[in-house]
Structures are given as structure tokens and as C-alpha cells.
Write an enzyme that holds these catalytic residues in place. Structure first.
Site, PDB file in Angstrom:
ATOM      1  N   TYR A 263      -1.416  -0.155  11.229  1.00  0.00           N
ATOM      2  CA  TYR A 263      -1.630  -0.890   9.968  1.00  0.00           C
ATOM      3  C   TYR A 263      -0.464  -0.672   9.008  1.00  0.00           C
ATOM      4  O   TYR A 263       0.139  -1.635   8.509  1.00  0.00           O
ATOM      5  CB  TYR A 263      -2.942  -0.442   9.313  1.00  0.00           C
ATOM      6  CG  TYR A 263      -3.044  -0.810   7.843  1.00  0.00           C
ATOM      7  CD1 TYR A 263      -3.200  -2.133   7.442  1.00  0.00           C
ATOM      8  CD2 TYR A 263      -2.945   0.175   6.852  1.00  0.00           C
ATOM      9  CE1 TYR A 263      -3.271  -2.469   6.085  1.00  0.00           C
ATOM     10  CE2 TYR A 263      -3.019  -0.151   5.501  1.00  0.00           C
ATOM     11  CZ  TYR A 263      -3.184  -1.477   5.118  1.00  0.00           C
ATOM     12  OH  TYR A 263      -3.244  -1.809   3.790  1.00  0.00           O
TER      13      TYR A 263
ATOM     14  N   THR B 167       0.822  -1.209   0.000  1.00  0.00           N
ATOM     15  CA  THR B 167       0.000   0.000   0.000  1.00  0.00           C
ATOM     16  C   THR B 167       0.858   1.262   0.000  1.00  0.00           C
ATOM     17  O   THR B 167       1.992   1.253   0.514  1.00  0.00           O
ATOM     18  CB  THR B 167      -0.905  -0.010   1.253  1.00  0.00           C
ATOM     19  OG1 THR B 167      -1.532   1.264   1.379  1.00  0.00           O
ATOM     20  CG2 THR B 167      -0.116  -0.270   2.542  1.00  0.00           C
ATOM     21  N   ASP B 168       0.290   2.343  -0.523  1.00  0.00           N
ATOM     22  CA  ASP B 168       1.001   3.637  -0.493  1.00  0.00           C
ATOM     23  C   ASP B 168       1.134   4.167   0.936  1.00  0.00           C
ATOM     24  O   ASP B 168       1.946   5.063   1.194  1.00  0.00           O
ATOM     25  CB  ASP B 168       0.291   4.672  -1.389  1.00  0.00           C
ATOM     26  CG  ASP B 168      -1.156   4.965  -0.992  1.00  0.00           C
ATOM     27  OD1 ASP B 168      -1.682   4.343  -0.041  1.00  0.00           O
ATOM     28  OD2 ASP B 168      -1.777   5.826  -1.653  1.00  0.00           O
ATOM     29  N   GLU B 169       0.352   3.609   1.878  1.00  0.00           N
ATOM     30  CA  GLU B 169       0.389   4.126   3.253  1.00  0.00           C
ATOM     31  C   GLU B 169       1.742   3.904   3.925  1.00  0.00           C
ATOM     32  O   GLU B 169       2.040   4.534   4.933  1.00  0.00           O
ATOM     33  CB  GLU B 169      -0.721   3.501   4.100  1.00  0.00           C
ATOM     34  CG  GLU B 169      -2.079   3.899   3.606  1.00  0.00           C
ATOM     35  CD  GLU B 169      -3.214   3.643   4.586  1.00  0.00           C
ATOM     36  OE1 GLU B 169      -2.957   3.532   5.793  1.00  0.00           O
ATOM     37  OE2 GLU B 169      -4.353   3.559   4.122  1.00  0.00           O
TER      38      GLU B 169
ATOM     39  N   LYS C 116       2.389  -3.229   7.387  1.00  0.00           N
ATOM     40  CA  LYS C 116       2.590  -3.449   5.947  1.00  0.00           C
ATOM     41  C   LYS C 116       4.047  -3.101   5.568  1.00  0.00           C
ATOM     42  O   LYS C 116       4.668  -3.812   4.783  1.00  0.00           O
ATOM     43  CB  LYS C 116       1.611  -2.608   5.118  1.00  0.00           C
ATOM     44  CG  LYS C 116       0.157  -3.033   5.214  1.00  0.00           C
ATOM     45  CD  LYS C 116      -0.142  -4.420   4.664  1.00  0.00           C
ATOM     46  CE  LYS C 116      -0.049  -4.513   3.160  1.00  0.00           C
ATOM     47  NZ  LYS C 116      -0.543  -5.835   2.653  1.00  0.00           N
TER      48      LYS C 116
HETATM   49  P1  NAD Z   1      -9.868  -7.107   2.940  1.00  0.00           P
HETATM   50  O1  NAD Z   1      -9.786  -6.782   4.384  1.00  0.00           O
HETATM   51  O2  NAD Z   1     -11.116  -6.811   2.212  1.00  0.00           O
HETATM   52  O3  NAD Z   1      -9.576  -8.669   2.734  1.00  0.00           O
HETATM   53  C1  NAD Z   1      -8.561  -9.344   3.423  1.00  0.00           C
HETATM   54  C2  NAD Z   1      -8.797 -10.850   3.234  1.00  0.00           C
HETATM   55  O4  NAD Z   1      -7.688 -11.548   3.847  1.00  0.00           O
HETATM   56  C3  NAD Z   1     -10.075 -11.377   3.889  1.00  0.00           C
HETATM   57  O5  NAD Z   1     -10.749 -12.249   2.996  1.00  0.00           O
HETATM   58  C4  NAD Z   1      -9.580 -12.138   5.115  1.00  0.00           C
HETATM   59  O6  NAD Z   1     -10.420 -13.215   5.492  1.00  0.00           O
HETATM   60  C5  NAD Z   1      -8.223 -12.630   4.626  1.00  0.00           C
HETATM   61  N1  NAD Z   1      -7.271 -12.883   5.730  1.00  0.00           N
HETATM   62  C6  NAD Z   1      -7.008 -12.068   6.792  1.00  0.00           C
HETATM   63  N2  NAD Z   1      -6.086 -12.652   7.586  1.00  0.00           N
HETATM   64  C7  NAD Z   1      -5.749 -13.841   7.012  1.00  0.00           C
HETATM   65  C8  NAD Z   1      -4.832 -14.866   7.355  1.00  0.00           C
HETATM   66  N3  NAD Z   1      -4.087 -14.805   8.466  1.00  0.00           N
HETATM   67  N4  NAD Z   1      -4.726 -15.937   6.526  1.00  0.00           N
HETATM   68  C9  NAD Z   1      -5.488 -16.016   5.403  1.00  0.00           C
HETATM   69  N5  NAD Z   1      -6.383 -15.077   5.037  1.00  0.00           N
HETATM   70  C10 NAD Z   1      -6.521 -13.997   5.836  1.00  0.00           C
HETATM   71  O7  NAD Z   1      -8.623  -6.380   2.276  1.00  0.00           O
HETATM   72  P2  NAD Z   1      -8.504  -5.646   0.858  1.00  0.00           P
HETATM   73  O8  NAD Z   1      -8.988  -4.263   0.988  1.00  0.00           O
HETATM   74  O9  NAD Z   1      -9.045  -6.540  -0.194  1.00  0.00           O
HETATM   75  O10 NAD Z   1      -6.921  -5.579   0.716  1.00  0.00           O
HETATM   76  C11 NAD Z   1      -6.189  -6.664   0.165  1.00  0.00           C
HETATM   77  C12 NAD Z   1      -4.710  -6.326   0.200  1.00  0.00           C
HETATM   78  O11 NAD Z   1      -4.463  -5.137  -0.536  1.00  0.00           O
HETATM   79  C13 NAD Z   1      -4.171  -6.058   1.607  1.00  0.00           C
HETATM   80  O12 NAD Z   1      -2.886  -6.636   1.696  1.00  0.00           O
HETATM   81  C14 NAD Z   1      -4.097  -4.545   1.703  1.00  0.00           C
HETATM   82  O13 NAD Z   1      -3.075  -4.150   2.579  1.00  0.00           O
HETATM   83  C15 NAD Z   1      -3.766  -4.182   0.269  1.00  0.00           C
HETATM   84  N6  NAD Z   1      -4.225  -2.851  -0.183  1.00  0.00           N
HETATM   85  C16 NAD Z   1      -5.539  -2.478  -0.011  1.00  0.00           C
HETATM   86  C17 NAD Z   1      -5.956  -1.243  -0.499  1.00  0.00           C
HETATM   87  C18 NAD Z   1      -7.392  -0.792  -0.342  1.00  0.00           C
HETATM   88  O14 NAD Z   1      -7.713   0.341  -0.685  1.00  0.00           O
HETATM   89  N7  NAD Z   1      -8.313  -1.639   0.111  1.00  0.00           N
HETATM   90  C19 NAD Z   1      -5.052  -0.409  -1.146  1.00  0.00           C
HETATM   91  C20 NAD Z   1      -3.733  -0.823  -1.301  1.00  0.00           C
HETATM   92  C21 NAD Z   1      -3.327  -2.057  -0.826  1.00  0.00           C
HETATM   93  O1  TDX Z   2     -16.151   6.658   8.537  1.00  0.00           O
HETATM   94  C1  TDX Z   2     -15.138   7.130   7.972  1.00  0.00           C
HETATM   95  N1  TDX Z   2     -15.028   8.499   7.854  1.00  0.00           N
HETATM   96  C2  TDX Z   2     -13.953   9.106   7.284  1.00  0.00           C
HETATM   97  O2  TDX Z   2     -13.882  10.343   7.199  1.00  0.00           O
HETATM   98  C3  TDX Z   2     -14.072   6.306   7.448  1.00  0.00           C
HETATM   99  C4  TDX Z   2     -14.142   4.810   7.550  1.00  0.00           C
HETATM  100  C5  TDX Z   2     -13.004   6.947   6.857  1.00  0.00           C
HETATM  101  N2  TDX Z   2     -12.925   8.292   6.795  1.00  0.00           N
HETATM  102  C6  TDX Z   2     -11.745   8.918   6.137  1.00  0.00           C
HETATM  103  C7  TDX Z   2     -10.403   8.444   6.633  1.00  0.00           C
HETATM  104  C8  TDX Z   2      -9.540   8.551   5.392  1.00  0.00           C
HETATM  105  O3  TDX Z   2      -9.063   9.879   5.260  1.00  0.00           O
HETATM  106  O4  TDX Z   2     -11.804   8.540   4.765  1.00  0.00           O
HETATM  107  C9  TDX Z   2     -10.497   8.275   4.243  1.00  0.00           C
HETATM  108  C10 TDX Z   2     -10.451   6.852   3.738  1.00  0.00           C
HETATM  109  O5  TDX Z   2     -10.544   5.994   4.869  1.00  0.00           O
HETATM  110  P1  TDX Z   2     -10.505   4.390   4.728  1.00  0.00           P
HETATM  111  O6  TDX Z   2     -11.551   3.963   3.758  1.00  0.00           O
HETATM  112  O7  TDX Z   2     -10.509   3.815   6.096  1.00  0.00           O
HETATM  113  O8  TDX Z   2      -9.099   4.184   3.983  1.00  0.00           O
HETATM  114  P2  TDX Z   2      -7.600   4.556   4.385  1.00  0.00           P
HETATM  115  O9  TDX Z   2      -7.439   4.767   5.827  1.00  0.00           O
HETATM  116  O10 TDX Z   2      -7.173   5.683   3.475  1.00  0.00           O
HETATM  117  O11 TDX Z   2      -6.851   3.186   3.968  1.00  0.00           O
HETATM  118  C11 TDX Z   2      -7.239   2.462   2.777  1.00  0.00           C
HETATM  119  O12 TDX Z   2      -6.363   2.697   1.712  1.00  0.00           O
HETATM  120  C12 TDX Z   2      -5.100   2.092   1.759  1.00  0.00           C
HETATM  121  C13 TDX Z   2      -7.376   0.960   3.031  1.00  0.00           C
HETATM  122  O13 TDX Z   2      -8.240   0.738   4.119  1.00  0.00           O
HETATM  123  C14 TDX Z   2      -6.038   0.321   3.251  1.00  0.00           C
HETATM  124  O14 TDX Z   2      -6.176  -1.101   3.375  1.00  0.00           O
HETATM  125  C15 TDX Z   2      -5.157   0.623   2.078  1.00  0.00           C
HETATM  126  O15 TDX Z   2      -3.858   0.136   2.301  1.00  0.00           O
END
Ligand code: NAD
Ligand code: TDX
Length: 332
Positions: A150, A125-127, A154
Site C-alpha cells: 500500500y 499518507t505518512d506511511e 502511495k
Molecule cells: P476509503 O478506502 O475509505 O475510500 C476510498 C474511496 O475511493 C472509495 O469510495 C472507493 O470506492 C474509491 N475508489 C477506489 N478506487 C477507485 C478508482 N479506481 N476510481 C474511483 N474511485 C475509486 O479510503 P479513505 O480512508 O477515505 O482514504 C482516502 C485517501 O486518503 C486515500 O488516498 C488514502 O491513501 C489517504 N489517507 C487515508 C488515511 C486514513 O487514515 N484513512 C490517512 C492518510 C491518508
Molecule cells: O484488526 C486489526 N488489529 C490491529 O491490531 C487492525 C485492522 C489493525 N491493527 C493495528 C495495525 C496498525 O498498527 O492497528 C493499527 C492501525 O491499523 P489500520 O487501521 O489498518 O491502519 P494503518 O495500517 O495504520 O493505515 C491507516 O493509516 C494510514 C490507513 O488504513 C491508511 O489508508 C492510511 O494511509
């Protein structure tokens, strides 16, 4: 035919990637390994159950005997999505993030190395780069400066992936993507939370002043970037992924409310997130230039498609709201 071990395929991005990959590469055999935490939703891949070339395995990436058993079957590529992924949960309790994201990733790497997997794509992730001010973009050489538990977990996993390449020559690649949105995203994250609450005319909590900026990418564009990395990514390299769609949280909520024809009175400003990163923005020049990746969706097109999906799948939302989605009977 290749054998792909995908971790976290019941989650948001993993399940979208599974659908994407099976459509583009129907000849491949895909193993979906998932622990079914609260974020793992079998409904996300229900259409794939029973199909040839697809197998679900219920388990933990940290379970080395199980990982060894799977890898022994001759896995060509691991695509590692599984993680604890929600920043707010990590602030509340970081421990599970260390166990899965750090220790789990290291165990998965070790098993993949032992069994000579040909490519390991670590979805990060970019975070991990921390936060930006009003100027500038994250590049692959921006120093890591994670601010939340988090992102610290990562960044730690990224360092283990790097170390496995540097020490053992293990063919691992890291992707660092900006915020994703699209179908099947658990409604704890900002965009699905806004959509599902607005549909029910419920208030929408916005942290602080709503001026934090995220760089949004439609999930299919992330999937095509990972496809490029699987096929052409160089071992040991990092690729940033993002679509130049910076929006303040307030702009995001306003555009969704407008599309749903709902009043902005639903917006409720609430206490800010602890350590809330101000701005993320990705420079994706490297993956565009070296791997020829081009995102397809503007934010306007992607958000329309996303809203339509939630409107067309009320039962998906209801099964999350009443908890019935996570009944594990008959799965695994
Ligand atoms: P998510 O939380 O929706 O899904 C995570 C999945 O992993 C779930 O199905 C969960 O059951 C499974 N899991 C958790 N712990 C586990 C374990 N110990 N063994 C096996 N399975 C397990 O997450 P997401 O939003 O789909 O993100 C997927 C990946 O992409 C993550 O690594 C996250 O850091 C990365 N990522 C997410 C975003 C975003 O915006 N959502 C952006 C950049 C990177
Ligand atoms: O209820 C809310 N109100 C609000 O203002 C929530 C849930 C979020 N927010 C804000 C926080 C952030 O500035 O919105 C923005 C986005 O929040 P999230 O959806 O929680 O995402 P973020 O914290 O940016 O992280 C996400 O992007 C990078 C994913 O959850 C991560 O898994 C990924 O790595």
C-alpha cells in the site's frame, strides 16, 4: 463559484470532506467521482443526493475518456482521495493497489494537466516515510521508505505528482496525513473495527503485542487542513498533517472499551501483520506555520464523538454487515 472534482467521495475521508466542503462553501459545484469499490458506500452521502451543486459520477479515475469529459466542463480544483487504502488487503494482493493508486493517479494527473486544472491536491499518507523507532517525527524532508505494498503504491503516486510539477509546472500539492478516525469509516480499519465489534460483544483482534504506535487525527481536522491547502497551499509543496495524538494500539482499544463500558476480556492478541510498521508520528509545524492550520480535536474529544456516531447509526453498520450498502441500483 468554483467547480471541484473530488475523487473517492463515497469513501471515509472523501465523504466527510464532501459534507465539510458543502457546509463551508455552499456556492461551489462539487462532482463526486467514485468507482464504488467495496469501500465506496453511497449511504455516506445520501443527504447530498438531489441537492443543488452536487453531482455523483460512477466511474474509474483510470478511465481517461470519462476523466476528459468531466474536466472539459471546466474543473477548477481536483481533490484526489480515491485509492485502495487498506494495508492488510495490499499484503494479500498488491496488484489492485498499483492499478488504482499508481496508474489511476497518473491518468488523472494527465487529464487534469491537459485541461488546465488550477490546483490538484493529492491526498497522501505518512506511511510513505516508512517506520520510526521510539524517537523522532516525520518531516516533509524525511526520505521516502515505504514498507507495505500500500505505502509503496502511495509513494509511487507521490513521485508522479512531484514529476508533473517539476516537468510541466502542473500546480499540484501533496498532503501526507497520519491515521484518521471518525464517522463513516469502513470497519476494516482499527478504530471502527473495535467500536462495531465491542458493541456486539465480539472479540477484538490486536496484532502482535499491541505496542505499535499510530498518530491519530479526527477526520474533520484533516478536512480543514485540506481546505487550507486548496486555498493557500503552494504548488510543488508537500504538507504533513497530524495532531500529536500518539497512542499504542492497546491504549486505543482500552480507551474505547472504557467509554463503551465493555470488558478488556474482549481483546484477543493475534498473529502480527507482516512488515508491521512500529511507529508513525507527524511533525505538522509547516502547515501550522505557513497555512495557519490548527486542529480542533483532542483524541479524547474525537473518540467520544466517533463512538456516539456509531451508536447513533446502527443501520449504517447493519447495512455493511449484511452487504446491502453496496447495492448500486439507482446510483450513478
Ligand atoms: P476509503 O478506502 O475509505 O475510500 C476510498 C474511496 O475511493 C472509495 O469510495 C472507493 O470506492 C474509491 N475508489 C477506489 N478506487 C477507485 C478508482 N479506481 N476510481 C474511483 N474511485 C475509486 O479510503 P479513505 O480512508 O477515505 O482514504 C482516502 C485517501 O486518503 C486515500 O488516498 C488514502 O491513501 C489517504 N489517507 C487515508 C488515511 C486514513 O487514515 N484513512 C490517512 C492518510 C491518508
Ligand atoms: O484488526 C486489526 N488489529 C490491529 O491490531 C487492525 C485492522 C489493525 N491493527 C493495528 C495495525 C496498525 O498498527 O492497528 C493499527 C492501525 O491499523 P489500520 O487501521 O489498518 O491502519 P494503518 O495500517 O495504520 O493505515 C491507516 O493509516 C494510514 C490507513 O488504513 C491508511 O489508508 C492510511 O494511509
Amino acid at each position: 463559484m468554483s467547480v471541484i472534482l473530488l475523487t473517492g467521495g463515497m469513501g471515509f475521508i472523501g465523504s466527510n470532506f464532501l459534507h465539510y466542503w458543502k457546509k463551508q462553501h455552499p456556492q461551489d459545484f462539487v462532482i463526486n467521482l467514485d468507482l464504488l469499490t467495496y469501500a465506496g458506500n453511497p449511504d455516506n452521502v445520501a443527504e447530498l443526493e438531489g441537492q443543488a451543486g452536487y453531482q455523483f459520477v460512477h466511474g474509474n479515475i483510470g478511465d481517461t475518456p470519462l476523466m476528459d469529459q468531466l474536466m472539459k466542463q471546466g474543473v477548477d480544483v481536483v481533490v484526489h482521495f480515491a485509492a485502495e487504502s487498506h494495508v492488510d488487503r495490499s499484503i494479500h494482493d498488491p496488484s489492485g493497489f498499483v492499478i488504482t493508486n499508481v496508474l489511476g493517479t497518473q491518468r488523472l494527473l494527465e487529464s487534469a494537466r491537459k485541461h488546465q486544472v488550477k490546483k490538484f491536491v493529492h491526498v497522501s499518507t505518512d506511511e510513505v516515510y516508512g517506520t520510526l523507532g521510539s524517537e523522532g517525527l516525520f518531516t516533509e524532508t524525511t526520505p521516502l521508505a515505504p514498507n507495505s505494498p500500500y505505502s509503496a503504491s502511495k509513494a509511487s503516486s507521490d513521485m508522479f505528482v512531484r514529476a508533473y510539477y517539476e516537468t510541466y509546472g502542473f500546480p499540484a500539492v501533496i498532503t501526507r496525513c497520519s491515521n484518521n478516525y471518525g464517522p463513516r469509516q469502513f470497519p476494516e480499519k482499527l478504530i471502527p473495527l473495535i467500536i462495531t465489534r465491542a458493541i456486539r460483544n465480539e472479540s477484538i483482534p490486536i496484532y502482535g503485542d499491541g505496542m505499535n504506535v499510530r498518530d491519530w487525527l479526527y477526520v474533520d481536522d484533516h478536512c480543514s487542513a485540506i481546505e487550507r491547502v486548496i486555498e493557500h497551499g503552494e504548488p510543488g509543496q508537500v504538507y504533513n498533517v497530524g495532531g500529536q495524538n500518539e497512542r499504542t494500539n492497546l491504549e486505543v482499544v482500552q480507551s474505547i472499551l472504557l467509554e463503551l463500558d465493555k470488558s478488556t476480556d474482549l481483546i484477543q492478541f493475534v498473529e502480527d501483520r507482516l512488515g508491521h510498521d512500529q511507529r508513525y508520528a507527524i511533525d505538522a509545524a509547516k502547515i501550522r506555520k505557513e497555512l495557519g492550520w490548527v486542529p480542533q480535536y483532542s483524541f479524547e474529544a474525537g473518540i467520544k464523538k466517533t463512538i456516539e456516531w456509531y451508536l447513533q447509526h446502527p443501520e449504517w453498520c447493519e447495512r455493511i454487515a449484511d452487504g446491502s450498502y453496496c447495492k448500486k441500483d439507482g446510483v450513478g
